[in-house]
Design an enzyme around this catalytic site. Structure first.
Site, mmCIF file in Angstrom:
data_model
loop_
_atom_site.group_PDB
_atom_site.id
_atom_site.type_symbol
_atom_site.label_atom_id
_atom_site.label_comp_id
_atom_site.label_asym_id
_atom_site.label_seq_id
_atom_site.Cartn_x
_atom_site.Cartn_y
_atom_site.Cartn_z
ATOM 1 N N CYS A 1 0.839 -1.200 0.000
ATOM 2 C CA CYS A 1 0.000 0.000 0.000
ATOM 3 C C CYS A 1 0.871 1.246 0.000
ATOM 4 O O CYS A 1 1.634 1.463 0.951
ATOM 5 C CB CYS A 1 -0.919 -0.007 1.221
ATOM 6 S SG CYS A 1 -1.987 1.448 1.311
ATOM 7 N N PRO A 2 0.794 2.091 -1.031
ATOM 8 C CA PRO A 2 1.611 3.313 -1.043
ATOM 9 C C PRO A 2 1.186 4.323 0.012
ATOM 10 O O PRO A 2 1.977 5.179 0.399
ATOM 11 C CB PRO A 2 1.403 3.861 -2.460
ATOM 12 C CG PRO A 2 0.079 3.309 -2.894
ATOM 13 C CD PRO A 2 -0.035 1.963 -2.248
#
Length: 353
Positions: free
Chosen positions: A70-71
């Protein structure tokens, strides 16, 4: 109440970020040496990949029960932080719904006190309220615009993050990760393509949504197990999923096609010199591009109309042993004829989602 929402949202957000997903110990091997034949080996971590673990190129480690990278938390969502990440996805929309209610009621009451009804027109005076009591905080045109903008952000966050929460709950209640759902779909395609008559059963679904839920959410906040060994449903093998992954990897090697670069490619995301269609159809993904030099050999595993994805084949030890995988323009390569029996492709790590 808003402060409570904020504290709980930030707590779970930073827990998901800093606690992390949990990583497979470097150099890990199963207790029984004969079980190594059921597992993939990661050359980067110099260890075997435990069941349900995958190598993340962003984290550069094998992640236990990896769901995706997940960025927004700059980390993977996996075994240790799956509960915190899901709670963040739940609390953020709830807090935004509460904020939206406040914004709507504020604008409604303030506008209602500023409306003048005439015989042929309706006028709104934003300078002052027509009725008492006067608002504690002045509500002018700028405050109305800011409230309207904040309402849009709150509703947008509620919809976007709420959809992500629904997706996460679906995978939790079936005890699957996003990657494992993808593996299961490929298993069905492989069985249908080869007509083997097999029946693939996902081994980690306990058959009860409550039992699946309890593997992620516990009263202590610590997920069940150690992230390396997992309970399986009756009739399934401890390594049923990893065996299926090995079958898919072998099938991938069979379907792979070797290409040779006929043009140089710098590795830019949107190459201007490779044609208009190539420029505008660049893959919308975080996966990298690989630079090509004329004469390079590439093993392509999948592709689009104007782009292909594959791995550059190392022809000598002088290449440094660093594997390069990514997208490249289709017009830069051509099929290369070779002796399929003499070629032995190398295994690779799992990509991040």
């Amino acid at each position: 109440m808003l402060l409570n929402w904020t504290v709980m949202i930030l707590y779970n957000y930073f827990s998901a970020m800093f606690v992390g997903p949990g990583y497979v110990p470097l150099g890990w091997t199963p207790e029984k040496s004969q079980d190594c034949m059921y597992l993939q080996y990661c050359k980067v971590c110099q260890s075997y990949k435990a069941p349900r673990s995958h190598h993340c190129r962003k984290c550069n480690r094998c992640v236990m029960k990896m769901d995706h990278h997940c960025p927004w938390i700059n980390n993977c969502c996996g075994y240790q932080n799956h509960a915190s990440f899901t709670l963040f996805l739940l609390l953020a929309p709830l807090g935004c719904i509460h904020a939206s209610f406040i914004f709507i009621m504020t604008m409604y009451t303030q506008l209602y006190n500023r409306i003048s009804f005439g015989w042929s027109s309706v006028k709104i005076d934003m300078s002052a309220a027509k009725r008492d009591p006067h608002p504690i905080i002045p509500f002018g045109l700028s405050a109305f615009a800011a409230s309207l903008f904040a309402l849009g952000l709150a509703l947008g966050t509620t919809i976007a993050v709420g959809m992500l929460f629904i997706i996460q709950m679906k995978v939790i209640l079936t005890n699957k990760t996003s990657i494992e759902s993808w593996i299961e779909e490929k298993a069905k395609d492989r069985i249908q393509y080869y007509q083997t008559g097999e029946t693939f059963i996902f081994p980690y679904d306990m058959g009860s949504k409550w039992k699946n839920f309890r593997q992620v959410f516990t009263w202590s906040g610590i997920p069940e197990g150690d992230g390396l060994d997992w309970p399986v449903r009756d009739g399934c093998h401890q390594y049923s999923l990893t065996i299926e992954q090995l079958k898919q990897k072998a099938d991938k090697r069979v379907r792979s096609v070797r290409y040779r670069a006929i043009e140089d490619y710098s590795g830019v995301c949107c190459p201007v010199t490779k044609g208009v269609k190539t420029f505008f159809t660049t893959p919308c993904t975080e996966e990298p591009r690989i630079a090509l030099s004329k004469g390079d050999l590439i093993l392509a595993t999948r592709g689009l109309k104007h782009w292909m994805y594959g791995e550059k084949i190392l022809v000598s030890a002088a290449d440094g042993g660093i594997r390069e995988r990514g997208w490249f323009p289709r017009k830069c390569v051509e099929k290369y004829q070779y002796d399929s029996e003499a070629y032995q492709p190398v295994d690779g790590e799992k990509k991040s989602k």
